[in-house]
Design a protein around this motif. Structure first.
Motif, mmCIF file in Angstrom:
data_model
loop_
_atom_site.group_PDB
_atom_site.id
_atom_site.type_symbol
_atom_site.label_atom_id
_atom_site.label_comp_id
_atom_site.label_asym_id
_atom_site.label_seq_id
_atom_site.Cartn_x
_atom_site.Cartn_y
_atom_site.Cartn_z
ATOM 1 N N GLY A 170 63.399 -37.535 52.693
ATOM 2 C CA GLY A 170 64.263 -37.409 53.854
ATOM 3 C C GLY A 170 65.738 -37.472 53.546
ATOM 4 N N VAL A 171 66.096 -37.745 52.305
ATOM 5 C CA VAL A 171 67.504 -37.781 51.907
ATOM 6 C C VAL A 171 67.830 -36.428 51.287
ATOM 7 C CG1 VAL A 171 69.233 -38.933 50.485
ATOM 8 C CG2 VAL A 171 67.353 -40.246 51.438
ATOM 9 N N ILE A 172 68.744 -35.703 51.913
ATOM 10 C CA ILE A 172 69.096 -34.370 51.423
ATOM 11 C C ILE A 172 70.187 -34.513 50.372
ATOM 12 C CG2 ILE A 172 70.060 -32.126 52.042
ATOM 13 C CD1 ILE A 172 68.723 -32.506 54.780
ATOM 14 N N ILE A 173 69.867 -34.037 49.172
ATOM 15 C CA ILE A 173 70.801 -34.113 48.052
ATOM 16 C C ILE A 173 71.167 -32.692 47.668
ATOM 17 C CG2 ILE A 173 71.069 -34.829 45.662
ATOM 18 C CD1 ILE A 173 69.025 -37.020 46.236
ATOM 19 N N GLN A 174 72.464 -32.440 47.585
ATOM 20 C CA GLN A 174 72.930 -31.113 47.203
ATOM 21 C C GLN A 174 73.194 -31.098 45.702
ATOM 22 O OE1 GLN A 174 76.327 -30.657 49.719
ATOM 23 N NE2 GLN A 174 75.113 -29.902 51.416
ATOM 24 N N ASN A 175 72.657 -30.088 45.029
ATOM 25 C CA ASN A 175 72.860 -29.921 43.595
ATOM 26 C C ASN A 175 73.835 -28.782 43.364
ATOM 27 O OD1 ASN A 175 70.922 -31.923 43.012
ATOM 28 N ND2 ASN A 175 69.294 -30.428 43.259
ATOM 29 N N LEU A 176 74.842 -29.033 42.549
ATOM 30 C CA LEU A 176 75.842 -28.013 42.240
ATOM 31 C C LEU A 176 75.485 -27.310 40.940
ATOM 32 C CD1 LEU A 176 79.118 -29.986 42.986
ATOM 33 C CD2 LEU A 176 78.047 -28.265 44.408
ATOM 34 N N GLY A 177 75.858 -26.062 40.851
ATOM 35 C CA GLY A 177 75.691 -25.284 39.634
ATOM 36 C C GLY A 177 76.860 -24.323 39.499
ATOM 37 N N ILE A 178 77.038 -23.794 38.294
ATOM 38 C CA ILE A 178 78.134 -22.855 38.033
ATOM 39 C C ILE A 178 77.531 -21.507 37.672
ATOM 40 C CG2 ILE A 178 80.084 -22.331 36.533
ATOM 41 C CD1 ILE A 178 80.428 -25.200 35.989
ATOM 42 N N LYS A 179 78.214 -20.459 38.117
ATOM 43 C CA LYS A 179 77.816 -19.122 37.689
ATOM 44 C C LYS A 179 79.071 -18.286 37.480
ATOM 45 C CE LYS A 179 77.307 -16.857 42.130
ATOM 46 N NZ LYS A 179 76.492 -16.003 42.941
ATOM 47 N N ASN A 180 78.981 -17.337 36.580
ATOM 48 C CA ASN A 180 80.078 -16.403 36.345
ATOM 49 C C ASN A 180 80.088 -15.377 37.468
ATOM 50 O OD1 ASN A 180 81.083 -17.468 34.001
ATOM 51 N ND2 ASN A 180 79.920 -16.118 32.656
ATOM 52 N N LEU A 181 81.259 -15.154 38.061
ATOM 53 C CA LEU A 181 81.349 -14.156 39.120
ATOM 54 C C LEU A 181 81.477 -12.746 38.544
ATOM 55 C CD1 LEU A 181 83.593 -15.950 41.747
ATOM 56 C CD2 LEU A 181 81.134 -15.704 41.725
ATOM 57 N N LYS B 21 74.469 -41.395 46.948
ATOM 58 C CA LYS B 21 73.822 -41.070 48.216
ATOM 59 C C LYS B 21 72.490 -41.810 48.346
ATOM 60 C CE LYS B 21 73.493 -37.193 51.259
ATOM 61 N NZ LYS B 21 73.729 -35.795 51.442
ATOM 62 N N ILE B 22 71.717 -41.840 47.272
ATOM 63 C CA ILE B 22 70.439 -42.538 47.290
ATOM 64 C C ILE B 22 70.665 -44.042 47.450
ATOM 65 C CG2 ILE B 22 68.460 -43.186 45.848
ATOM 66 C CD1 ILE B 22 68.397 -40.311 44.843
ATOM 67 N N LEU B 23 71.686 -44.563 46.781
ATOM 68 C CA LEU B 23 71.991 -45.988 46.890
ATOM 69 C C LEU B 23 72.392 -46.360 48.318
ATOM 70 C CD1 LEU B 23 72.022 -48.422 45.039
ATOM 71 C CD2 LEU B 23 74.428 -48.018 44.639
ATOM 72 N N ASN B 24 73.183 -45.509 48.964
ATOM 73 C CA ASN B 24 73.541 -45.754 50.374
ATOM 74 C C ASN B 24 72.298 -45.748 51.260
ATOM 75 O OD1 ASN B 24 76.264 -46.048 49.914
ATOM 76 N ND2 ASN B 24 76.727 -43.897 50.301
ATOM 77 N N GLU B 25 71.393 -44.825 50.995
ATOM 78 C CA GLU B 25 70.157 -44.754 51.779
ATOM 79 C C GLU B 25 69.282 -45.984 51.527
ATOM 80 O OE1 GLU B 25 67.816 -43.079 54.669
ATOM 81 O OE2 GLU B 25 69.769 -42.364 54.001
ATOM 82 N N ILE B 26 69.251 -46.461 50.284
ATOM 83 C CA ILE B 26 68.486 -47.674 49.979
ATOM 84 C C ILE B 26 69.080 -48.864 50.722
ATOM 85 C CG2 ILE B 26 67.930 -49.324 48.132
ATOM 86 C CD1 ILE B 26 67.633 -46.897 46.251
ATOM 87 N N ASP B 27 70.411 -48.954 50.773
ATOM 88 C CA ASP B 27 71.048 -50.039 51.526
ATOM 89 C C ASP B 27 70.685 -49.978 53.012
ATOM 90 O OD1 ASP B 27 72.237 -51.177 49.335
ATOM 91 O OD2 ASP B 27 74.182 -50.182 49.639
ATOM 92 N N LYS B 28 70.707 -48.777 53.583
ATOM 93 C CA LYS B 28 70.321 -48.619 54.989
ATOM 94 C C LYS B 28 68.879 -49.079 55.211
ATOM 95 C CE LYS B 28 73.005 -44.484 56.066
ATOM 96 N NZ LYS B 28 72.837 -43.070 56.444
ATOM 97 N N LEU B 29 68.000 -48.659 54.284
ATOM 98 C CA LEU B 29 66.596 -49.040 54.408
ATOM 99 C C LEU B 29 66.421 -50.548 54.284
ATOM 100 C CD1 LEU B 29 64.828 -46.192 52.429
ATOM 101 C CD2 LEU B 29 64.621 -46.683 54.846
ATOM 102 N N ASN B 30 67.189 -51.180 53.385
ATOM 103 C CA ASN B 30 67.107 -52.633 53.256
ATOM 104 C C ASN B 30 67.507 -53.322 54.553
ATOM 105 O OD1 ASN B 30 66.142 -52.824 50.643
ATOM 106 N ND2 ASN B 30 68.172 -52.849 49.724
ATOM 107 N N ARG B 31 68.555 -52.820 55.184
ATOM 108 C CA ARG B 31 68.981 -53.408 56.461
ATOM 109 C C ARG B 31 67.901 -53.227 57.527
ATOM 110 N NH1 ARG B 31 74.036 -51.377 54.802
ATOM 111 N NH2 ARG B 31 73.815 -49.487 56.029
ATOM 112 N N ARG B 32 67.290 -52.046 57.567
ATOM 113 C CA ARG B 32 66.235 -51.795 58.552
ATOM 114 C C ARG B 32 65.016 -52.680 58.303
ATOM 115 N NH1 ARG B 32 66.513 -45.234 58.524
ATOM 116 N NH2 ARG B 32 68.454 -45.052 59.699
#
Length: 188
Positions: free
Chosen positions: A80-91, A132-143
């Protein structure tokens, strides 16, 4: 109460899988840092060699002629945690004529710096994912703490109170029935 306990179990499972993912990313980050230090040193040495062979003016000239780079964003869903992965490409790809005109040392330097840039963006991406995952873990701990320490005990208290009140009402009804029965038997 059963629903609250099931929700608590689900939150604990989600938290444990996010912690697992966090440690997997952290392990890759640790190995990536040592690799990054090696790539930085390798790119610097390659740049020094290119400066010696081609000169600083040619390096600047070919630096302005390099390809434009673009970013590619992919999304990954981890519990449920959406993580965006960046990549590089030559234009725009290198023209074959420009490849043959460049000295080999400059081509090597460009490829090593491109590799370094890719590794840097990878590291930044991993660290951002970890945060981002650490923030979500903190939220879950509070819940989880709220459920364990506030909501479930208050529900338990309310259930016990209702049971006690129902028992009191039942006792009152039994007493009133006995009283009515005595009156009926006493009046006959």
């Amino acid at each position: 109460l059963k629903i609250a306990n099931k929700g608590l179990d689900l939150l604990k499972m989600k938290r444990s899988s996010l912690v697992l993912e966090f440690f997997n990313i952290a392990k890759g980050l640790q190995s990536g840092r040592t690799d990054l230090v090696y790539k930085i040193e390798n790119a610097r040495n390659s740049l020094r060699l290119a400066e010696i062979e081609a000169g600083q003016i040619n390096i600047h000239k070919y630096a302005y002629e390099t390809d434009e780079l673009g970013f590619v964003v992919n999304t990954n869903n981890v519990m449920g945690v959406i993580i965006q992965n960046l990549g590089i490409k030559n234009l725009n790809k290198d023209n074959s004529s420009s490849i043959f005109n460049k000295p080999l040392s400059i081509q090597d330097t460009q490829s090593k710096f491109f590799d370094l840039l890719t590794s840097l963006i990878n590291m930044i991406d991993r660290e951002r994912s970890m945060r981002k995952i650490l923030n979500e873990i903190d939220k879950l701990n509070r819940r989880v703490n709220a459920l364990e320490n506030n909501i479930i005990p208050s529900l338990q208290f309310k259930i016990n109170y209702i049971k006690q009140r129902l028992d009191d009402i039942e006792k009152d009804q039994i007493i009133s029935l006995k009283f009515i029965k005595r009156k009926l038997h006493g009046s006959e």
